[in-house]
Write a protein that holds these residues in place. Structure first.
Motif, PDB file in Angstrom:
ATOM      1  N   ASP A 589       0.833  -1.204   0.000  1.00  0.00           N
ATOM      2  CA  ASP A 589       0.000   0.000   0.000  1.00  0.00           C
ATOM      3  C   ASP A 589       0.865   1.251   0.000  1.00  0.00           C
ATOM      4  O   ASP A 589       0.460   2.297  -0.487  1.00  0.00           O
ATOM      5  N   VAL A 590       2.044   1.129   0.598  1.00  0.00           N
ATOM      6  CA  VAL A 590       3.022   2.210   0.644  1.00  0.00           C
ATOM      7  C   VAL A 590       4.353   1.655   0.155  1.00  0.00           C
ATOM      8  O   VAL A 590       4.764   0.575   0.579  1.00  0.00           O
ATOM      9  N   VAL A 591       5.004   2.362  -0.742  1.00  0.00           N
ATOM     10  CA  VAL A 591       6.276   1.899  -1.303  1.00  0.00           C
ATOM     11  C   VAL A 591       7.362   2.918  -0.965  1.00  0.00           C
ATOM     12  O   VAL A 591       7.255   4.091  -1.327  1.00  0.00           O
ATOM     13  N   LEU A 592       8.384   2.458  -0.229  1.00  0.00           N
ATOM     14  CA  LEU A 592       9.527   3.308   0.097  1.00  0.00           C
ATOM     15  C   LEU A 592      10.612   3.041  -0.930  1.00  0.00           C
ATOM     16  O   LEU A 592      11.092   1.914  -1.057  1.00  0.00           O
ATOM     17  N   MET A 593      11.004   4.080  -1.672  1.00  0.00           N
ATOM     18  CA  MET A 593      11.937   3.881  -2.760  1.00  0.00           C
ATOM     19  C   MET A 593      13.376   3.749  -2.293  1.00  0.00           C
ATOM     20  O   MET A 593      14.257   3.429  -3.075  1.00  0.00           O
ATOM     21  N   ASP A 594      13.628   3.985  -1.026  1.00  0.00           N
ATOM     22  CA  ASP A 594      14.966   3.848  -0.461  1.00  0.00           C
ATOM     23  C   ASP A 594      14.967   2.657   0.486  1.00  0.00           C
ATOM     24  O   ASP A 594      13.939   2.311   1.059  1.00  0.00           O
ATOM     25  N   ASP A 595      16.127   2.006   0.660  1.00  0.00           N
ATOM     26  CA  ASP A 595      16.178   0.859   1.570  1.00  0.00           C
ATOM     27  C   ASP A 595      16.626   1.242   2.981  1.00  0.00           C
ATOM     28  O   ASP A 595      16.951   0.383   3.790  1.00  0.00           O
ATOM     29  N   ASP A 596      16.624   2.544   3.285  1.00  0.00           N
ATOM     30  CA  ASP A 596      16.976   3.015   4.623  1.00  0.00           C
ATOM     31  C   ASP A 596      15.767   2.834   5.545  1.00  0.00           C
ATOM     32  O   ASP A 596      14.705   3.408   5.290  1.00  0.00           O
TER      33      ASP A 596
END
Length: 666
Positions: A589-596
Motif C-alpha cells: 500500500d506504501v512503497v519506500l523507494m529507499d532501503d533506509d
C-alpha cells in the motif's frame, strides 16, 4: 460597513498586484493561463468597484431619472465581470439536477442581495464584494492545488521523453514505447535512463534523487542492473533493456502516483456525504428563515412582517453556509500529503492508506532486506572428510536454480561460473532446503529439518548465522555458516518509531532462532518469531491483528519480493527499498523507494502530519460555520461576517492544507 469593505478591497488589490508582479518577473512561479485570467478579472472588478464607490451615486444624476438604472447597469457589468462563471456553473447544475452546491448558494445570495438593493434603491457594493471575495478564495484554492500538483510534477520529471538507439554509428532518438526487450540503448551524461536494463558497456554515477528523495549517488558498471528514472551523471552507458517501457519501474511508479487520488479516505468520504446532506439542509433552512419569521410576526404577533430584513438574513445565511472550506481543503490536504511524501521517496497509493498509516501502532518487520542488508556472506566452513572447496562447489551447484540471497552468497563463495549441465533433478523444499543431483551424486543443502527428513545426523553448530547443512549421497559432509549484516540505521529506526508513538515492534523471519534472537536483541525489538515459512508469517500477522485493540492498525514492512501475502494481509503493507521490484509495487500500500529503515518512521510522521491538518481543517471549518450561522439567524452578523465565514475560513484552511507539502524536516 462600507469602510471595512473598501479597506478590504484595497488590501485585495495590493496583495494581488504584488502577486501579479512576482509572476510577471518569474514566469516559472507556475500560474496556469486560467489562473492568470482569473487574477486579471479580480483586479479589474476590484478597481472598477473602487472607482464606482469613489464616484458615488451623485455622479449618475446627470442622467436624470434614468441615472438610477444607468448606475445599476454599470454595477451589473462589474458583477458579471467577476461572477459570470459562477452563474454559468449554477445554471448548469440546475439543468443537470445537481442544484445544491456552492455555486448555487453564491448565485442565489448575491443575486438576491442585488434585487434587494434595487428594491430599496440602496447600495450594490455588498453583493458584488461578496462575489469578489468568493472568487479571491477560489483563486487561492486553485493556486494551492497547482502548487501541490507541481510537487508531484517534480516526481513526474522522471518520465523520459526519448531513448537513444545507435544506428549506423549515429544516435537516433526514438519513443521509449517503441523500444523492445533486448535492445541496446545509449544513455549519455545528463540524460534520464528511460527503460530498465543491464549495463553492457561503460561505468557511471547515477542520481536517484527523483526516486528515493535522497541525493546520494549510485555507482554502476558493466553487469549491473539499472532502473528507469535515474539520471546518468558522468560516463556513457550502453544498456540492454530487460523490460518494455510500459512495464518498467518508471511507468509503474507514475501510474501509482497518478491513480493515488482515486482511493478516498474515510475522512474524504465523510465530507462528501456531509456536503450532500448539509447543502440542501442549509438551503431549506435559509428559505425557512426568509418566510417563517415574517409570517409569525404578521399573523401571530400582529406586527410588520419586515420581509426585507428576513430575506437579507436568509441571503446572508446562504453565504455563511457555503461548505467550500470543507469540500476543498480536505481533499487538498490529502493531495498535498501524497505529493510531499512522493517527493521524499514515499509513494502512497491513496489517501485511505495515508489515513491508515497514521493509525499504525504495531509495526511488524521482515528481517532479510528490511532490517538487514540482505547481503549474505560465507563466514565459516566446517567439514568432515570432504575438501572445503569441494563442499562449497556442491552447495553452489545444488542451489544454482534459486534466486534466494543465500544461494547467491554460495555462488559468490564458489567464485566460478556455474555449469548448470552438471545439475539435474532439483527439488526445492519450502522451509527446508534443496535436494539435487550433482555429477551423479545426491546433494542435499538445507537446515536441520531437511537433515531430519533425510534421516541424516547433523552436527550442531554454535556459530551465529544461517547454517547450511550438507549431505552427499545420504552421508553428512559438513555445514557452511552464512550471516547477514544489520543495516546501519536499523537500531535508530526502531527507536525513532517508538518515540513516534508506535507501541510494539515485531520481527518475523525464517531464520534460525539463535540468529533471529541475536538480531532482535541488538536492535531493541519487542518480539521476535523465527523459523517461519511464508504461510506461518501470514498466520502470525493474523494473530497479532486479532489480539490488538480495534482502533490500532498493524503495518508490515517487507522487501516486497517474497512477502506479498503478508503485505496484503496487514492493515497497511509497506515495501521498502523497492526500486525495480514489481512485486513490491503491486502488493504494498506504501512503497519506500529507499532501503533506509529510517524512511519507515518518516512515512508514519508524514501521514500523521497530514491527518492532523485534515482534522484541524474539519474542526475549524465546521466550528466557525456553526457559530456564524447562529449569529446570522439571530441578526447579530451581517454579510461581511458571512463572507469571512465562507471565504476567510476557506483561505485559512487551504493555506493550512499546503503545509502537508513540507515534509523535509520530519
Amino acid at each position: 460597513m462600507q469602510e471595512y469593505i473598501i479597506n478590504g478591497l484595497l488590501i485585495v488589490v495590493a496583495l494581488l498586484a504584488v502577486i501579479l508582479q512576482i509572476i510577471g518577473m518569474r514566469p516559472s512561479a507556475g500560474m496556469t493561463k486560467k489562473q492568470k485570467v482569473m487574477l486579471w478579472r479580480i483586479l479589474t472588478a476590484t478597481v472598477l468597484l473602487l472607482i464606482l464607490q469613489v464616484l458615488g451615486a451623485g455622479a449618475f444624476e446627470v442622467f436624470g431619472s434614468a441615472g438610477r438604472w444607468v448606475r445599476l447597469a454599470v454595477f451589473l457589468v462589474d458583477y458579471l465581470v467577476i461572477g459570470y462563471d459562477i452563474l454559468k456553473k449554477a445554471g448548469k447544475g440546475i439543468r443537470n439536477g445537481q442544484v445544491f452546491d456552492e455555486h448555487f448558494l453564491m448565485a442565489v445570495a448575491t443575486l438576491g442581495a442585488l434585487a434587494l438593493a434595487v428594491y430599496e434603491n440602496g447600495d450594490y457594493l455588498e453583493a458584488i464584494a461578496v462575489m469578489l471575495f468568493y472568487q479571491v478564495g477560489e483563486w487561492f484554492q486553485s493556486y494551492a492545488v497547482g502548487k501541490s500538483r507541481r510537487n508531484i510534477s517534480d516526481l513526474m520529471d522522471i518520465r523520459p521523453d526519448y531513448a537513444n538507439i545507435e544506428r549506423e554509428g549515429k544516435l537516433e532518438q526514438v519513443d521509449p514505447d517503441e523500444v523492445g526487450i533486448g535492445t541496446i540503448i545509449v544513455v549519455q551524461p545528463g540524460e534520464k535512463v528511460p527503460i530498465d536494463g543491464t549495463v553492457v558497456k561503460g561505468e557511471s554515477t547515477l542520481n536517484t534523487a527523483a526516486l528515493t528523495g535522497e541525493s546520494l549517488p549510485r555507482e554502476v558498471k558493466t553487469g549491473d542492473e539499472i532502473i528507469s528514472g535515474c539520471i546518468n551523471m558522468t560516463g556513457l552507458l550502453h544498456i540492454q533493456t530487460t523490460k518494455e517501457f510500459g512495464e518498467s519501474t518508471v511507468s509503474k511508479i507514475l501510474d501509482l502516483v497518478e491513480n493515488a487520488s482515486s482511493r478516498k479516505s474515510k475522512s474524504e468520504d465523510f465530507i462528501s456525504r456531509f456536503a450532500k446532506i448539509y447543502t440542501p439542509a442549509v438551503c431549506y433552512a435559509a428559505l425557512a428563515l426568509a418566510v417563517l419569521p415574517p409570517l409569525v410576526r404578521m399573523f401571530a404577533m400582529g406586527l410588520d412582517a419586515g420581509w426585507e430584513t428576513w430575506i437579507y438574513r436568509a441571503l446572508t445565511f446562504l453565504v455563511a453556509s457555503c461548505p467550500c472550506a470543507l469540500v476543498i481543503s480536505i481533499p487538498l490536504s490529502f493531495f498535498a500529503g501524497i505529493g510531499g511524501a512522493s517527493k521524499a521517496g514515499v509513494l502512497v497509493k491513496g489517501s485511505n492508506y495515508l489515513e491508515t498509516l497514521s493509525q499504525a501502532k504495531i509495526v511488524v518487520f521482515d528481517k532479510t532486506g528490511t532490517l538487514t542488508q540482505g547481503v549474505f556472506e560465507v563466514n565459516a566452513i566446517h567439514h568432515n572428510e570432504m575438501d572445503e572447496r569441494k563442499l562449497v562447489e556442491y552447495a553452489a551447484l545444488a542451489e544454482s536454480a534459486s534466486s534466494h540471497p543465500i544461494s547467491k552468497s554460495l555462488q559468490k563463495a564458489y567464485g566460478m561460473e556455474i555449469d548448470r549441465s552438471r545439475v539435474t533433478n532439483i527439488q526445492e523444499l519450502s522451509g527446508n532446503g534443496v535436494i539435487a543431483t550433482v555429477d551423479d551424486h545426491q546433494v542435499a543443502a538445507g537446515n536441520d529439518k531437511l537433515m531430519n527428513r533425510l534421516g541424516v545426523q547433523a552436527i550442531p553448530c554454535h556459530s551465529v548465522g544461517t547454517i547450511i547443512h550438507m549431505a552427499i549421497d545420504g552421508k553428512y559432509a559438513g555445514h557452511i555458516v552464512i550471516s547477514d549484516i544489520v543495516k546501519p540505521h536499523s537500531k535508530e529506526a526502531i527507536q525513532t518509531l517508538k518515540s513516534a508513538g508506535v507501541r510494539k515492534t515485531v520481527m518475523l523471519t525464517g531464520d534460525a532462532k539463535k540468529v533471529a534472537d541475536s538480531v532482535a536483541s541488538a536492535l531493541g525489538l519487542d518480539e521476535v518469531y523465527s523459523e517461519l515459512l511464508p504461510a506461518d508469517k501470514v498466520e502470525k500477522v493474523e494473530q497479532l491483528i486479532q489480539n490488538k485493540p480495534e482502533k490500532e492498525k498493524l503495518a508490515f514492512v517487507g522487501d516486497g519480493i517474497n512477502d506479498a501475502p503478508v503485505l496484503r494481509r496487514a492493515d497497511i503493507g509497506i515495501a521498502m527499498g523497492a526500486m525495480g521490484s514489481d512485486a513490491a509495487i503491486e502488493a504494498a500500500d506504501v512503497v519506500l523507494m529507499d532501503d533506509d529503515p529510517m524512511q519507515i518512521s518518516k512515512a508514519i510522521k508524514i501521514s500523521r502530519k497530514c491527518l492532523g491538518i485534515v482534522y484541524q481543517n474539519i474542526v475549524v471549518a465546521i466550528g466557525v460555520k456553526l457559530v456564524c450561522l447562529v449569529l446570522v439567524a439571530l441578526g447579530f452578523a451581517n454579510m461581511w461576517l458571512a463572507v469571512f465565514a465562507d471565504v476567510g475560513v476557506m483561505i485559512i484552511a487551504v493555506l493550512n492544507a499546503i503545509r502537508a507539502l513540507f515534509v523535509k524536516n520530519l
